[in-house]
Design a protein around this motif. Structure first.
Motif: not given
Length: 696
Positions: A101-129
């Motif tokens: 993903f674009h870094f700014h897209c996925i970091s914004t997604n994570v900042n809103h509390g979404n901690l899973k991959c938007p595609v496969c819903r896998m829960k990440w151990k390492q989170i982009p910020f």
């Protein structure tokens, strides 16, 4: 057939974002191969059914997993649907499931509390910020260089950095979630051996002296509340033995709430850069930031060159937003200290805040009277047990109130309860000097766990009282013994404690009043040292030449400390009245104390402490000219003065960090040297960039 079967399985696993399993049929028996293939067949059929079911469901929802997968394969971000172009300098994030993903897209997604991959819903151990605001991206990590490295070394190291940049990209953009237990502190490794010069320093022990209120009293006279002063002075640490000083574990707790945005945060980063620069390779630092919640930026880490680089990067990534949760920040800092695997004796917490805790302390409890013990107890109850000494070892918090809107009462109570100090940073420009003064002391600890024991020797002597300020003391019920818990001392630091005893008539030429015992632990050698007892004798002549000669024989040292305690008591009393809105009465209390000090023997002799107390009391009266002035600066200024005089330790207030100040500031040579170093540094005019450190 086997290769095609293996390729089909891997393709299906890739589509469903499942981990690959390498088949090594040659290493297995025929029966094991058959069982594995049967199991794989059943798993693949189940996965195929799952894929068909997901496609059927996605048909009605208007989206499809295969479409997302195809977009990823086509180089499009599954969030914004725009093409990802690495050659145009766009930051790309690749998850553990291999989706990008674009870094700014996925970091914004994570900042809103979404901690899973938007595609496969896998829960990440390492989170982009997102490590900084867009306007700060121009000063990114490349602007932070390792400290004290020559420019040619920096250039050569950049060559290697470019070659490994791809492997480090995810480490730069991601951080692991905090562990449940903070036992991930960096090991101390091999400690520096104690050199001969350091052992020699250990022989320079604490000096203990005693002064009586009068040099003599007649043998037939008795004295009620006769004053005896105990004076301590810590040993001096030479420049040669600085390398063998006691290492420190330091945790800084930094307010990054929305009110810290702009210049305040930039100056905080600069001040933290100075702290990091002046810590040694055996010192460890951890940084905790707090706004609405607290976050540990990194655990206790040795301040080697790489450790300093890591710390600077973490501090420079801070952004201001949210509310103010001081208690959460302190709780996390205490957790860092309490759960560390390797422990060093010298540890401390530095807390800075510019606001009120709006999560744990009710607004109505902020302005209540100082005499309300219930309100103080409710505030103290929020603090971790280690700050209150419940765990057996008190963890000092040195609190800094920044600006006109901080909660001076709460910060002072935190520092007083934990055995630390409270400083008032009125001007933004003195923030770094304030940190420098504090660090100068913490990096020069020479004495720990000091205890004084006082015994009355003459059968008629009684110990009536011990005035020790914020240091805990105890007088036995039979009034024959007492003790004072002094704790730690910085190099060249002094302490003064005033005792009151009853002196009976004595026909002997002199009376043995007291014996003073002193024990402590040397911070460098870790040896327990018990000093030889100091005996306090009082000459008892048959008669004095003239009654007025008593005034001439009064101890200057005793009178000076009486004035200090008188000023502290007046400050406390004036603040209690001012909190009730009676500012004119508060000013009158300070004025009466000031006049009393000016009429003392010490002041008439030109004593510098008396002159400094006079100037400070005048300043406090001016800050009580109006309610607005008292709330914006008077309260914090007086709390800082109380903290300084009752602990006899330097704090920041007004121009107290100025080397030519008239305030009684208790600065040690180590503190003054660190403040001078801070004031000599030159920084760029743009405060939003990282400081330019001089090469060593």
């Amino acid at each position: 057939m086997g290769n095609k079967w293996r390729s089909a399985k891997q393709a299906l696993r890739t589509k469903l974002c499942l981990p690959m399993i390498e088949d090594d049929d040659d290493a297995l028996s025929s029966r094991e191969v058959e069982e594995r293939r049967s199991s794989s067949c059943r798993m693949t059929m189940a996965l195929g059914s799952r894929l068909m079911r997901s496609r059927t469901l996605s048909f009605f929802s208007g989206s499809s997993l295969s479409r997302s997968g195809s977009m990823a394969s086509e180089g499009k971000c599954a969030i914004c649907l725009d093409t990802m172009r690495t050659h145009r300098g766009e930051a790309i994030f690749t998850g553990e499931c291999s989706h990008t993903f674009h870094f700014h897209c996925i970091s914004t997604n994570v900042n809103h509390g979404n901690l899973k991959c938007p595609v496969c819903r896998m829960k990440w151990k390492q989170i982009p910020f997102q490590s900084s605001q867009p306007h700060d991206q121009s000063q990114g990590r490349a602007r932070v260089s390792p400290l004290d490295l020559p420019q040619d070394e920096l250039n050569s190291s950049n060559i290697h950095a470019r070659s490994t940049n791809r492997q480090r990209s995810n480490a730069n953009f991601c951080h692991s979630s905090e562990p449940r237990v903070f036992d991930d502190d960096e090991p101390l490794g091999l400690q520096l051996e104690i050199t001969e010069s350091a052992l020699h320093e250990c022989t320079n022990k604490v000096h203990v002296n005693a002064y009586t209120e009068y040099s003599a009293i007649p043998e037939s006279a008795s004295q009620e509340n006769f004053a005896v002063l105990i004076h301590l002075r810590a040993p001096t640490v030479s420049a040669e033995s600085q390398t063998a000083r006691a290492p420190i574990d330091l945790v800084t707790v930094l307010d990054i709430s929305g009110s810290m945005a702009g210049t305040k945060l930039a100056l905080l980063k600069r001040a933290m850069g100075f702290v990091i620069q002046n810590l040694g390779p055996s010192d460890r630092l951890s940084v905790v930031s707090f706004s609405s919640t607290a976050s540990r930026l990194f655990g206790l880490r040795l301040m080697s060159e790489s450790g300093k680089q890591h710390a600077l990067q973490a501090v420079n990534s801070l952004t201001a937003r949210g509310g103010t949760n001081i208690v959460d920040g302190l709780t996390k800092a205490a957790k860092v200290i309490e759960e560390r695997k390797d422990k060093v004796p010298v540890c401390s917490i530095v807390l800075l805040s510019d606001g009120h805790d709006n999560y744990n302390v009710a607004p109505s409890s902020v302005g209540i009277e100082l005499s309300n013990n219930n309100s103080q107890a409710s505030l103290v109850s929020f603090l971790p047990p280690s700050f209150r000494g419940i765990t057996g070892h008190q963890l000092p918090v040195h609190a800094f109130g920044f600006g006109a809107d901080h909660d001076a009462r709460m910060l002072h109570l935190i520092s007083e309860t934990s055995g630390g100090t409270f400083s008032f940073i009125e001007s933004e420009n003195v923030l770094q000097d304030a940190f420098a003064q504090c660090i100068g002391g913490l990096l020069s600890v020479v004495v720990q766990d000091m205890t004084l024991v006082v015994d009355c020797i003459h059968s008629g002597i009684q110990l009536k009282d011990i005035k020790s300020g914020n240091y805990e003391n105890h007088v036995a019920s039979h009034m024959r013994t007492g003790s004072i818990s002094v704790g730690q001392l910085y190099a060249d630091e002094e302490r003064n404690f005033l005792l009151s005893v009853n002196v009976p008539p004595d026909q002997n030429q002199s009376t043995l009043l007291l014996k003073i015992g002193c024990s402590y632990k040397d911070a460098v050698s870790k040896r327990v040292i018990c000093l030889e007892s100091v005996e306090v004798w009082l000459p008892r002549p048959q008669a004095l030449i003239a009654a007025e000669s008593q005034t001439m024989l009064m101890s200057m040292e005793v009178d000076r400390q009486r004035n200090r305690l008188c000023a502290a008591e007046a400050m406390s009393e004036a603040m209690a009245v001012a909190e009730q809105g009676e500012l004119s009465e508060a000013v009158s209390i300070l004025e009466n104390c000031r006049l009393m000090i000016l009429e003392s023997v010490a002041a008439e002799s030109g004593d510098q402490m008396c002159m400094a107390l006079d100037a400070e009391l005048k300043d406090m009266q001016e800050r009580m000219a109006s309610t607005q002035r008292y709330h914006s600066s008077g309260r914090a200024y007086m709390y800082s003065g109380l903290s300084s005089h009752l602990r006899q330790t330097a704090t920041t207030r007004g121009d107290s960090t100025d080397l030519n100040t008239t305030i009684c500031n208790y600065q040690t040579p180590s503190m003054a040297e660190m403040v001078s170093r801070s004031q000599q540094l030159s920084f760029p005019h743009q405060t939003t960039t990282s400081p330019v450190w001089p090469s060593s």
